[in-house]
Write an enzyme that holds these catalytic residues in place. Structure first.
Site, PDB file in Angstrom:
ATOM      1  N   GLY A   8      79.856  94.025  82.754  1.00  0.00           N
ATOM      2  CA  GLY A   8      78.981  92.963  82.285  1.00  0.00           C
ATOM      3  C   GLY A   8      78.614  92.008  83.396  1.00  0.00           C
ATOM      4  CG  ASP A  32      75.521  94.614  82.847  1.00  0.00           C
ATOM      5  OD1 ASP A  32      75.059  95.060  81.777  1.00  0.00           O
ATOM      6  OD2 ASP A  32      75.868  93.431  82.994  1.00  0.00           O
ATOM      7  CG  ASP A  41      75.551 102.451  76.719  1.00  0.00           C
ATOM      8  OD1 ASP A  41      76.239 101.498  76.282  1.00  0.00           O
ATOM      9  OD2 ASP A  41      74.662 103.005  76.050  1.00  0.00           O
ATOM     10  CG  LEU A  42      81.133  99.743  79.163  1.00  0.00           C
ATOM     11  CD1 LEU A  42      81.957  98.475  79.408  1.00  0.00           C
ATOM     12  CD2 LEU A  42      81.777 100.935  79.866  1.00  0.00           C
ATOM     13  N   GLY A  71      80.246  92.522  76.709  1.00  0.00           N
ATOM     14  CA  GLY A  71      80.462  92.256  75.295  1.00  0.00           C
ATOM     15  C   GLY A  71      79.158  92.012  74.567  1.00  0.00           C
ATOM     16  CB  SER A 114      85.559  85.302  71.548  1.00  0.00           C
ATOM     17  OG  SER A 114      84.945  84.305  70.759  1.00  0.00           O
ATOM     18  CE1 TYR A 155      81.575  88.080  70.278  1.00  0.00           C
ATOM     19  CE2 TYR A 155      82.558  86.322  68.961  1.00  0.00           C
ATOM     20  CZ  TYR A 155      82.160  86.830  70.184  1.00  0.00           C
ATOM     21  OH  TYR A 155      82.373  86.093  71.333  1.00  0.00           O
ATOM     22  CE  LYS A 159      84.378  89.276  72.572  1.00  0.00           C
ATOM     23  NZ  LYS A 159      84.425  89.666  73.997  1.00  0.00           N
TER      24      LYS A 159
END
Length: 257
Positions: A8, A32, A41-42, A71, A114, A155, A159
């Site tokens: 990222g 990235d 591409d993850l 993320g 996060s 999300y 996290k």
């Protein structure tokens, strides 16, 4: 000169961390979707395997640092992509790159989690069992079956799970001589946050997510904490989640920590 991988790396917190670590003397390998040393591409198992192969070739099997920033947010469609990138894109790279880190000098890894990781406790996380079992298809099905709540579940659930995954690895990684920590930002001025603000489902909540300090973080403020974790000054910090959120977690749940 330490060699550090950053996923990222092209924007937001990842780009700020790349700049900060380069300034601190690191040789940075960025990964990235675009504008990076390694294009990867993850979001898919094949993409993650290809990324790992390229990383190991680029660093010749030896790394001093790994920073996993890649993320996606709650607004992404389909929400299953958020689970794949945020959880599998971190955990699979951590496990695959541990041998390379063990060959490094004063090695350390940091995962960007996060403050939302604490909003959905592990024992109440509907994704917990599927993610811990590595069952990506089942995790996707749970998220896609959650309807309008799927984005938030993807999300917060991913996290929460990635923070738990890091903490559960603390024993083995410590014995391997590799420090491993997470950083949990709150609302941070990034392109990802701007996309969320424009989303009719989540924009108002994001706009109202204001911490006691009265402003959102700048990406460079998160990068400063990440830089500390990679420095000799953090030599005894291991298995920790460092919350960098302007006080919003403390304000929302002062008795839980």
């Amino acid at each position: 000169m330490p060699t550090t991988l950053i996923t990222g790396s092209a924007s937001g917190i990842g780009a700020a961390c790349a700049a900060a670590l380069k300034a601190a003397g690191h040789q940075v390998i960025g990964l990235d979707l675009r504008n990076a040393d390694i294009i990867g591409d993850l979001a898919t198992r094949q993409g993650r395997a290809s990324a790992i192969e390229q990383i190991l070739a680029r660093c010749e099997g030896q790394l001093d640092g790994v920073l996993l920033c890649a993320g996606l947010g709650a607004q992404v469609n389909p929400a299953s992509l958020t689970v794949s990138v945020n959880y599998f894109g971190a955990v699979e790279l951590l496990d695959a790159l541990l041998p390379a880190l063990r060959r490094g000098s004063q090695p350390s890894a940091v995962v960007i989690s996060s403050v939302a990781s604490a909003h959905l406790p592990w024992d109440k996380n509907p994704l917990a069992a599927a993610l811990e079992a590595g069952d990506e298809a089942h995790a996707h099905a749970i998220v896609m079956g959650a309807g309008p709540a799927g984005g938030h579940l993807a999300y917060a659930g991913s996290k929460n799970a990635v923070t738990v995954a890091v903490r559960k690895r603390a024993q083995a990684w410590g014995q391997a001589g590799v420090r491993l920590n997470t950083v949990a930002p709150g609302a941070t001025e990034t392109p990802l946050l701007q996309e969320g603000l424009k989303d009719p489902r989540f924009g108002e909540a994001i706009k109202n997510f204001v911490p006691p300090l009265g402003r959102r973080a700048e990406a460079q403020e998160i990068a400063a904490v990440v830089s500390f974790l990679f420095s000799p000054a953090a030599s005894y910090v291991h298995g920790a989640q460092i919350v960098v959120d302007g006080g919003i977690d403390a304000a929302g749940r002062p008795t839980q920590f």
